[in-house]
Design a protein around this motif. Structure first.
Motif, mmCIF file in Angstrom:
data_model
loop_
_atom_site.group_PDB
_atom_site.id
_atom_site.type_symbol
_atom_site.label_atom_id
_atom_site.label_comp_id
_atom_site.label_asym_id
_atom_site.label_seq_id
_atom_site.Cartn_x
_atom_site.Cartn_y
_atom_site.Cartn_z
ATOM 1 N N ALA A 1 0.819 -1.208 0.000
ATOM 2 C CA ALA A 1 0.000 0.000 0.000
ATOM 3 C C ALA A 1 0.855 1.262 0.000
ATOM 4 C CB ALA A 1 -0.933 -0.010 1.207
ATOM 5 N N ARG A 2 1.950 1.234 0.761
ATOM 6 C CA ARG A 2 2.791 2.433 0.907
ATOM 7 C C ARG A 2 3.775 2.586 -0.246
ATOM 8 N NH1 ARG A 2 5.453 6.250 1.103
ATOM 9 N NH2 ARG A 2 6.125 7.532 2.869
ATOM 10 N N TRP A 3 4.299 1.461 -0.784
ATOM 11 C CA TRP A 3 5.280 1.478 -1.867
ATOM 12 C C TRP A 3 4.830 0.542 -2.979
ATOM 13 C CZ3 TRP A 3 6.897 1.240 3.319
ATOM 14 C CH2 TRP A 3 7.575 2.374 3.798
ATOM 15 N N PRO A 4 3.766 0.892 -3.704
ATOM 16 C CA PRO A 4 3.201 -0.031 -4.700
ATOM 17 C C PRO A 4 4.172 -0.400 -5.821
ATOM 18 C CG PRO A 4 2.232 2.173 -4.894
ATOM 19 C CD PRO A 4 2.999 2.154 -3.608
ATOM 20 N N SER A 5 5.151 0.441 -6.095
ATOM 21 C CA SER A 5 6.085 0.145 -7.187
ATOM 22 C C SER A 5 6.997 -1.025 -6.863
ATOM 23 C CB SER A 5 6.924 1.379 -7.514
ATOM 24 O OG SER A 5 7.770 1.715 -6.427
ATOM 25 N N THR A 6 7.067 -1.442 -5.594
ATOM 26 C CA THR A 6 7.944 -2.553 -5.222
ATOM 27 C C THR A 6 7.244 -3.904 -5.312
ATOM 28 O OG1 THR A 6 7.396 -2.485 -2.849
ATOM 29 C CG2 THR A 6 9.178 -1.036 -3.622
ATOM 30 N N ARG A 7 5.954 -3.914 -5.651
ATOM 31 C CA ARG A 7 5.240 -5.181 -5.796
ATOM 32 C C ARG A 7 5.833 -5.990 -6.938
ATOM 33 N NH1 ARG A 7 -1.235 -4.390 -5.638
ATOM 34 N NH2 ARG A 7 -0.968 -6.506 -6.455
ATOM 35 N N PRO A 8 5.958 -7.305 -6.774
ATOM 36 C CA PRO A 8 6.385 -8.132 -7.911
ATOM 37 C C PRO A 8 5.303 -8.150 -8.977
ATOM 38 C CG PRO A 8 5.698 -9.526 -6.082
ATOM 39 C CD PRO A 8 5.685 -8.108 -5.566
ATOM 40 N N THR A 9 5.645 -8.588 -10.159
ATOM 41 C CA THR A 9 4.700 -8.664 -11.268
ATOM 42 C C THR A 9 4.854 -10.004 -11.965
ATOM 43 O OG1 THR A 9 6.290 -7.624 -12.783
ATOM 44 C CG2 THR A 9 4.748 -6.160 -11.654
ATOM 45 N N GLY A 10 3.932 -10.296 -12.858
ATOM 46 C CA GLY A 10 4.077 -11.477 -13.698
ATOM 47 C C GLY A 10 3.257 -12.671 -13.290
ATOM 48 N N ALA A 11 2.319 -12.494 -12.350
ATOM 49 C CA ALA A 11 1.493 -13.620 -11.927
ATOM 50 C C ALA A 11 0.218 -13.071 -11.300
ATOM 51 C CB ALA A 11 2.247 -14.509 -10.942
ATOM 52 N N ASP A 12 -0.660 -13.960 -10.879
ATOM 53 C CA ASP A 12 -1.891 -13.525 -10.234
ATOM 54 C C ASP A 12 -1.597 -13.020 -8.834
ATOM 55 O OD1 ASP A 12 -2.551 -15.881 -8.141
ATOM 56 O OD2 ASP A 12 -1.737 -16.749 -9.986
ATOM 57 N N GLU A 13 -2.582 -12.334 -8.242
ATOM 58 C CA GLU A 13 -2.398 -11.669 -6.949
ATOM 59 C C GLU A 13 -1.945 -12.624 -5.852
ATOM 60 O OE1 GLU A 13 -3.139 -7.978 -4.514
ATOM 61 O OE2 GLU A 13 -2.858 -8.406 -6.636
ATOM 62 N N ALA A 14 -2.575 -13.798 -5.771
ATOM 63 C CA ALA A 14 -2.224 -14.753 -4.715
ATOM 64 C C ALA A 14 -0.793 -15.243 -4.875
ATOM 65 C CB ALA A 14 -3.201 -15.930 -4.725
#
Length: 367
Positions: free
Chosen positions: A266-279
């Motif tokens: 929530a605070r640093w959304p750019s650090t979320r991984p990518t390339g798969a579903d949310e779970a």
């Protein structure tokens, strides 16, 4: 981490640091809050630094009167440089950089908190032919780079197994991300030498791994939240307050790792991984976080198991001795030199309502 230091990604030489020009002004009041800057030896402030990010996300340091900036600046050397230059009051460093700064460069860096142990390991395919370190004779090991800090521990491990680290194995640089994964899958290398969070990333990619490490590796402190002696002398109350936020954050994340993940996203959304579903993305990040928490738990146990962040002369003496025996430093100093001199410091920074902190984590204020 000689003037070569052990870091996660590279062995660092400490140059003359005092010629650096400050790029920002010193600490000053911001809306009644005192400015504090923390330089972190990383390029990616991901969720594996909960003791530094949670107090920001939850506003704890602001409530205590401090406007804190957590600044990723590169590797441990760069974090140290920023602190010495006056651009940061604290730095998150590898323990070896703390020791080198004092021993090789006479820079009075102090261990405010010990946040982890040496968590390197050799990973091999779980169903592969390598079962013990002796099976690596004649094999090729992938490393981040040929200057990566874990090589000092690998060489000691191989010698203890009766092997010649210069001739019995071959090291090849394979970097980070997909290249080391593919190198192991395709048998271009038969083992990977990396730190715990990197190993978690390999497992996130689907590798089934067995880990080999020296029995002594986790007896050495690594991640060290640090400051300079002059900062302690100038404002001990500030040092205590910032460290208390770190200790409270540690209690919080141990109670609910997933809440830490949710707050961080929530605070640093750019650090979320990518390339798969949310779970799947959530599980990947939790795997990375759990690798760091394991190192934090090990440091906590090594230093008495009572006070979060406690650093001891005994632990820093052990890593200093290792570095001297490995030829990474040429002399040693009294390990008590590395410690914060504030009386009862670790009791003071753990003086918070632990039960209320755990309850907050369970309720999870993440949006």
């Amino acid at each position: 981490m000689s003037t070569i230091g052990i870091s996660r990604r590279g062995a660092l030489a400490l140059p003359a640091l005092f010629g650096l020009a400050a790029t920002t002004r010193g600490a000053h009041a911001q809306g009644g809050l005192k400015r504090v800057r923390i330089a972190v030896g990383t390029t990616n402030l991901n969720l594996a630094y909960p003791w530094l990010t949670l107090p920001v996300a939850l506003g704890w340091w602001q409530e205590a009167g401090y406007a804190v900036e957590v600044l990723p600046v590169g590797a441990s050397l760069q974090a140290l440089q920023q602190m010495v230059a006056g651009n940061a009051e604290f730095a998150q460093l590898n323990s070896s950089v703390v020791i080198q700064a004092n021993v090789q460069n006479n820079i009075p860096v102090r261990a405010v908190m010990n946040n982890g142990v040496i968590d390197w390991s050799l990973s091999v395919l779980e169903d592969g032919p390598v079962k013990t370190v002796a099976d690596l004779k004649g094999k090729t090991i992938g490393v981040f780079s040929l200057a990566t800090g874990g090589i000092a521990f690998l060489r000691s491990y191989l010698r203890a197994a009766g092997m010649n680290p210069d001739s019995d194995v071959r090291l090849v640089p394979v970097g980070l991300g997909a290249p080391p994964i593919e190198a192991l899958r395709n048998n271009r290398v038969q083992a990977l030498l990396y730190w715990a969070s990197a190993q978690a990333g390999f497992q996130n990619a689907g590798l089934k791994l067995r880990h080999l490490r020296g029995e002594d590796w986790q007896s050495y402190p690594d991640f060290t939240f640090s400051t300079l002696q002059k900062t302690i002398e100038a404002d001990p109350a500030m040092v205590e307050a910032i460290a208390r936020g770190c200790a409270r954050a540690t209690e919080f994340v141990m109670a609910s790792p997933d809440c830490q993940r949710r707050l961080h996203w929530a605070r640093w959304p750019s650090t979320r991984p990518t390339g798969a579903d949310e779970a799947t993305l959530a599980q990947w990040d939790l795997n990375n976080l759990e690798a760091q928490l394991g190192s934090m738990h090990a440091a906590h146990a090594m230093n008495g198991g009572q006070l979060w962040g406690r650093a001891t002369p005994e632990a820093y003496g052990r890593i200093q001795t290792f570095m001297q025996e490995a030829g990474l430093i040429q002399r040693s100093i009294d390990p008590a030199t590395y410690m914060v001199s504030i009386p009862d410091f670790y009791t003071k920074i753990n003086n918070f309502d632990a039960a209320a902190t755990r309850a907050l984590a369970a309720a999870c204020p993440a949006t």
